[in-house]
Scaffold this active site. Sequence first.
Site, PDB file in Angstrom:
ATOM      1  N   ASP A 195      43.919  87.648  29.108  1.00 49.25           N
ATOM      2  CA  ASP A 195      44.378  87.889  27.736  1.00 49.25           C
ATOM      3  C   ASP A 195      43.529  87.221  26.664  1.00 49.25           C
ATOM      4  O   ASP A 195      43.618  87.572  25.496  1.00 49.25           O
ATOM      5  CB  ASP A 195      45.832  87.430  27.580  1.00 49.25           C
ATOM      6  CG  ASP A 195      46.009  85.924  27.811  1.00 49.25           C
ATOM      7  OD1 ASP A 195      45.013  85.246  28.145  1.00 49.25           O
ATOM      8  OD2 ASP A 195      47.136  85.432  27.675  1.00 49.25           O
ATOM      9  N   HIS A 196      42.684  86.258  27.032  1.00 51.12           N
ATOM     10  CA  HIS A 196      41.991  85.443  26.034  1.00 51.12           C
ATOM     11  C   HIS A 196      40.600  85.958  25.651  1.00 51.12           C
ATOM     12  O   HIS A 196      40.077  85.555  24.614  1.00 51.12           O
ATOM     13  CB  HIS A 196      41.849  84.008  26.543  1.00 51.12           C
ATOM     14  CG  HIS A 196      42.991  83.119  26.179  1.00 51.12           C
ATOM     15  ND1 HIS A 196      44.296  83.426  26.489  1.00 51.12           N
ATOM     16  CD2 HIS A 196      43.036  81.924  25.533  1.00 51.12           C
ATOM     17  CE1 HIS A 196      45.083  82.456  26.049  1.00 51.12           C
ATOM     18  NE2 HIS A 196      44.347  81.541  25.462  1.00 51.12           N
ATOM     19  N   ASP A 248      48.123  76.735  29.721  1.00 48.63           N
ATOM     20  CA  ASP A 248      48.080  77.136  28.318  1.00 48.63           C
ATOM     21  C   ASP A 248      49.196  76.383  27.616  1.00 48.63           C
ATOM     22  O   ASP A 248      50.295  76.239  28.158  1.00 48.63           O
ATOM     23  CB  ASP A 248      48.280  78.649  28.168  1.00 48.63           C
ATOM     24  CG  ASP A 248      48.045  79.103  26.738  1.00 48.63           C
ATOM     25  OD1 ASP A 248      46.948  79.616  26.454  1.00 48.63           O
ATOM     26  OD2 ASP A 248      48.946  78.940  25.896  1.00 48.63           O
ATOM     27  N   ARG A 297      49.877  78.792  15.504  1.00 48.95           N
ATOM     28  CA  ARG A 297      48.974  77.742  15.029  1.00 48.95           C
ATOM     29  C   ARG A 297      48.152  78.229  13.856  1.00 48.95           C
ATOM     30  O   ARG A 297      47.778  79.389  13.775  1.00 48.95           O
ATOM     31  CB  ARG A 297      48.037  77.285  16.159  1.00 48.95           C
ATOM     32  CG  ARG A 297      48.807  76.537  17.217  1.00 48.95           C
ATOM     33  CD  ARG A 297      47.908  75.672  18.077  1.00 48.95           C
ATOM     34  NE  ARG A 297      48.792  74.848  18.895  1.00 48.95           N
ATOM     35  CZ  ARG A 297      48.684  74.711  20.204  1.00 48.95           C
ATOM     36  NH1 ARG A 297      47.722  75.303  20.851  1.00 48.95           N
ATOM     37  NH2 ARG A 297      49.539  73.947  20.855  1.00 48.95           N
ATOM     38  N   SER A 320      45.839  73.296  21.757  1.00 51.59           N
ATOM     39  CA  SER A 320      45.803  74.009  23.026  1.00 51.59           C
ATOM     40  C   SER A 320      45.551  73.065  24.191  1.00 51.59           C
ATOM     41  O   SER A 320      44.926  72.017  24.042  1.00 51.59           O
ATOM     42  CB  SER A 320      44.711  75.081  23.004  1.00 51.59           C
ATOM     43  OG  SER A 320      44.959  76.029  21.992  1.00 51.59           O
ATOM     44  N   ARG A 329      43.468  72.620  26.289  1.00 48.64           N
ATOM     45  CA  ARG A 329      42.083  72.938  26.614  1.00 48.64           C
ATOM     46  C   ARG A 329      41.472  71.873  27.520  1.00 48.64           C
ATOM     47  O   ARG A 329      41.041  70.824  27.069  1.00 48.64           O
ATOM     48  CB  ARG A 329      41.306  73.064  25.309  1.00 48.64           C
ATOM     49  CG  ARG A 329      40.226  74.102  25.338  1.00 48.64           C
ATOM     50  CD  ARG A 329      39.893  74.557  23.941  1.00 48.64           C
ATOM     51  NE  ARG A 329      40.906  75.432  23.402  1.00 48.64           N
ATOM     52  CZ  ARG A 329      40.965  75.802  22.133  1.00 48.64           C
ATOM     53  NH1 ARG A 329      40.071  75.364  21.289  1.00 48.64           N
ATOM     54  NH2 ARG A 329      41.913  76.606  21.719  1.00 48.64           N
TER      55      ARG A 329
END
Length: 786
Positions: free
Chosen positions: A133-134, A198, A480, A675, A677
């Site tokens: 999806d990213h 995520d 965000r 995020s 990350r």
Amino acid sequence: MLLNARLPALAALKSGASAARLNKSSSRALATLVDEKVSQNNWEKGSYINYKNNVENLEIVRGRLQRPFTFAEKILYGHLDDPAGQDIERGVSYLKLRPDRVACQDATAQMAILQFMSAGLPAVATPTTVHCDHLIEAQIGGEKDLARAVDINKEVYNFLATACAKYNIGFWRPGSGIIHQIVLENYAFPGALMIGTDSHTPNAGGLGMLAIGVGGADAVDVMAGLPWELKAPKIIGVKLTGTISGWTSPKDIILKVAGILTVKGGTGAIVEYFGEGVESLSCTGMATICNMGAEIGATTSTFPYNARMKDYLDATKRSFVSDFADKYSTFLKADEGAEYDQLVEIDLNTLEPYVNGPFTPDLATPISQLKETAIKNDWPLEVKVALIGSCTNSSYEDMSRSASIAQDALDHGIKAKALFTVTPGSEQIRATIARDGQLKVFEEFGGLLLANACGPCIGQWDRRDIKKGDKNTIVSSYNRNFTGRNDSNPATHAFVASPDIVTAFAISGDLGFNPLTDSLKDKDGNEFKLAAPSGAGLPVLGYDPGNDTYQAPPEDRSTVVVDVAPTSDRLQLLSPFSAWDGKDAFDLPILIKSKGKTTTDHISQAGPWLKYRGHLQNISNNYMIGAINAENDKANTIKNFMTGEYGGVPDVAGYYRDHNQKWVVVGGENFGEGSSREHAALEPRYLGGFAIIARSFARIHETNLKKQGLLPLTFADPSAYDRINPDDKVDIIGVTTLAPGKNLKLVVHPKNGETWETELAQTYNQEQIEWFKYGSALNKMAAAAK
């Protein structure tokens, strides 16, 4: 109630029975009710709901603690690896947990799978899925953008597809939808514990589970069958009273909460919603609230199981799950008398819509005050782009309500004044709104349908209506709105609101427009007011699944070969980090002292950098390039103390590493928020960092740093941040005697001035100290497997 059968076990506990005896008693008492093999979902074989084990674990803990439990505690304690021996104290203990599932999105899955591969295991030990999806950039429209992404990202998708097939992982291909929507539609179930790579994994709390965002290294632990560690969260209760109605939506609840608790007010805590007001919220509305709980730093958010969740499970063809959950209704809610560490109360009868931003998701302004506030702060009033959808607000209900507003405008002969984009959360939502007509309304309204993917929400947006540096306003139903997050333009003022309010702004093109009180002009110049939005929580005709986008692992995985080209610039097999040298650290330069908010977007940007998420060497070229250097108020411009020249942050860091010079970073409050990350921790480790010293850390980032063998340390005296200069050198003393709860010493050697000292706090437990000693958690795992 069905679970009254546990009472003999409780009585045994109160009389001092041993944990073993209690466990045996609980098993007998509950066996007639729970000896059923109920599947977690429709896609996997052998993945069952473990309510029996959860309740037995909970009864052991209940006997030990002798108090009522919140719903979140019930889920946590029900998933303990050692309920009889586990130390349990909110905000203090580290819990060893056994999650039911793991979910990974494509950008983070690459590194998680690369790490899993290095462990040498044949298959995942915990049900796992990967969702593409990213990596799909929004540009000209859904179908063409998806086709372009499939072509550009072919080698990454091939790697993920073959790795999933090899290691028995469910794979959702590009176009399936956003990970959190797919999880809600297919995998989430009440009382479950799930981790996901995520930060918006908590979305699944809308179906009564604890879904927690983690780094890839945490995911690897669970995929490998190891228990997962979490500091026992405090519990924040949010009591909802009254009934939601009119222009107010579930999104406004979390926007209000964000204003109350701020971006770090939920750190180290689970937010648990309860009260009569919950009954007026749809399941997907509850998911919206839980999704954006990440913006207050919360570990996760959840709602107790109720009839609206049952309706959603039934509508998504999971009645077998809701029927089983009904039998455990007592387990799936808080005990009477449960206590919260903090309590917030919101009256839905008086709650008005909110608009949060710009530049931070906790700057909450009620719609009635927005125009005045915008003028006072010189926020651009013209709304250039209005964007609805994303993982936060892309449900059928969201789309239906927005379409009703758009239709009202069309009925008056007007269309969107601002650019208007629509991002369905999943292929199922896209297909259903196409069938039921909402999509046609959006297109007539002037909307652009984007791919079923994250798109502009994470910076995957080729925005062309303005130039970089142009001051402008956009409004979205995302979660965000940090500086430059959506379109890489630091001058864009991004605001977050409900899809309803965003659609109203699209019509007016004016940030000062209040649809509750203000009028518009129809095609003939006559004034009218938009009607309050309306829309079904669930489609009357049921969901249309749309295109088949799921790849199940093959029965025979022995011949599958994982596709990683050795010459790829997007994928790179990992080499282990070196172990700690066993010494304290002396004379370390400060690579950068970051000023102001330093999110994971500042530390490891997304957008065009997403394509390198599977290549540690290449993505490390974006380390801290968005952080502001306190020395000169510039981004990506720091001084190399060895050469005396200025250069980019990753360039200087790499120079230090290549010359065997360790370094530290100094940061402010809530360092690493945003995020989940993992690359924000992998990159400084790869570039030779030793420690990150901050006033405070966001939870996920602190854990990620520990997992990769870096020291996340905080100033015991926060004012020390102000005293330290970017050109100082520092010693970190006490690493050789690192122990839980024991402070370290920072000795600061200014370039000009006297040496001074301050203490550094740390949150390591004994096992995490082992991660540091071995060089990473993965190194420790690999050593244990030998």
